[in-house]
Design an enzyme around this catalytic site. Structure first.
Site, PDB file in Angstrom:
ATOM      1  N   ARG A 185       0.837  -1.202   0.000  1.00 38.71           N
ATOM      2  CA  ARG A 185       0.000   0.000   0.000  1.00 38.71           C
ATOM      3  C   ARG A 185       0.873   1.254   0.000  1.00 38.71           C
ATOM      4  O   ARG A 185       0.557   2.239  -0.679  1.00 38.71           O
ATOM      5  CB  ARG A 185      -0.944  -0.005   1.211  1.00 38.71           C
ATOM      6  CG  ARG A 185      -2.000  -1.097   1.129  1.00 38.71           C
ATOM      7  CD  ARG A 185      -2.974  -1.038   2.285  1.00 38.71           C
ATOM      8  NE  ARG A 185      -3.831   0.146   2.213  1.00 38.71           N
ATOM      9  CZ  ARG A 185      -4.628   0.558   3.195  1.00 38.71           C
ATOM     10  NH1 ARG A 185      -4.639  -0.100   4.346  1.00 38.71           N
ATOM     11  NH2 ARG A 185      -5.379   1.621   3.044  1.00 38.71           N
ATOM     12  N   CYS A 243      -1.247   5.814   9.179  1.00 38.28           N
ATOM     13  CA  CYS A 243      -1.567   4.532   8.537  1.00 38.28           C
ATOM     14  C   CYS A 243      -2.701   4.804   7.554  1.00 38.28           C
ATOM     15  O   CYS A 243      -2.695   5.838   6.892  1.00 38.28           O
ATOM     16  CB  CYS A 243      -1.945   3.484   9.592  1.00 38.28           C
ATOM     17  SG  CYS A 243      -3.353   3.939  10.618  1.00 38.28           S
TER      18      CYS A 243
END
Length: 293
Positions: A185, A243
């Site tokens: 990611r 995050c």
């Protein structure tokens, strides 16, 4: 003692009848059945905490997928869980504390001092052969007060350092900004939920999965210290973490604290950042990466 309590210590408290508020925070991205898992099996007396509704406000693009809730709402939830001022609170989940760390951070941020993560979570308790319960646990309402964060009218103005998007964008110029998501990611190879793939310019990849061993227990402090030093972190370097939506970044903050490093949390994280088309996103394995439209 830091942010962790091990199974032996918790069981000793339980056996001695010492008051301990146990909170079960089972949640994982893509698994909406946390309460069902809790009802099937949980630590004796543990109260279920629903992360999407009790540890977050409704999702809005401008604030991300799990915005911090209003301080008054969080206080009301904590009282429902049975927390009193001065209580010892232990949070856990069944995913290496990746979700429970969100509650740990929020309670610490609201001013509670005795808040811990059960190291290894439910798996460690099971492995020790200790008893479990089914069904909902009952708790008397608590009286805990979050007066300081309520007075500031912001969960981002509490005891734990936090930053906003503007600060996150310039952080790499003065310190280290860690991206706690999975490497794919960060690199922009895969993005299951947010509108753009990649990372905040200048951020360094530091997946939370590297904070724990194969049993979901945090690595020893010296090993965590080495891990973060290899990422460019020293005692005189400011550190911030983000995050996807501000959940697992709290796990990284806990790991940094174990290593003796204080870090700031970006609560909005990449879900907030990537929803703002005026903010740049880069891809690739390097902090600078390739700028994406």
């Amino acid at each position: 003692m830091g942010p962790l309590m091990d199974v032996a210590t918790l069981e000793a408290r339980r056996a001695a009848g010492q008051r301990t508020v146990l909170l079960d925070v089972r949640w994982a991205l893509g698994d909406p059945h946390g309460r069902d898992h809790y009802l099937a099996s949980h630590l004796p007396g543990a109260v279920y905490v629903d992360l999407p509704t009790e540890l977050a406000a409704p999702a809005v693009p401008a604030r991300g997928r799990h915005p911090l809730p209003p301080a008054e709402d969080f206080q009301a939830a904590a009282r429902r869980w049975g927390i009193n001022d001065g209580d010892v609170v232990v949070a856990y989940d069944d995913s290496g504390n990746m979700a429970a760390a969100r509650l740990w951070w929020m309670l610490r941020n609201a001013g509670l001092q005795e808040v811990y993560l059960l190291d290894g979570g439910l798996a460690a308790w099971r492995a020790a052969g200790l008893p479990l319960e089914e069904g909902p646990a009952e708790s008397l309402p608590g009286n805990v007060s979050f007066a300081d964060v309520i007075a500031d009218d912001s969960m981002s103005a509490g005891s734990m350092p936090a930053i906003d998007a503007a600060t996150a964008g310039s952080w790499a110029g003065k310190g280290v900004l860690l991206d706690a998501r999975a490497g794919e990611r960060y690199r922009g190879e895969f993005e299951p939920v947010d509108p753009r793939a990649g990372h905040i310019p200048g951020a360094v990849s530091a997946p939370t999965s590297d904070n724990v061993d194969e049993f979901g227990r945090f690595l020893p402090a010296p090993e965590l210290r080495r891990r973060f030093e290899e990422l460019g972190i020293t005692d005189d370097v400011p550190v911030a973490v983000y995050c996807g939506s501000g959940v697992t970044a709290a796990h990284e903050v806990a790991a940094l604290e174990i290593a003796g490093i204080r870090a700031s949390l970006y609560p909005g994280s990449f879900s907030e950042w990537s929803n703002n088309p005026s903010l740049p996103v880069v891809t690739g394995n390097e902090p600078g990466g390739s700028v994406q439209p």
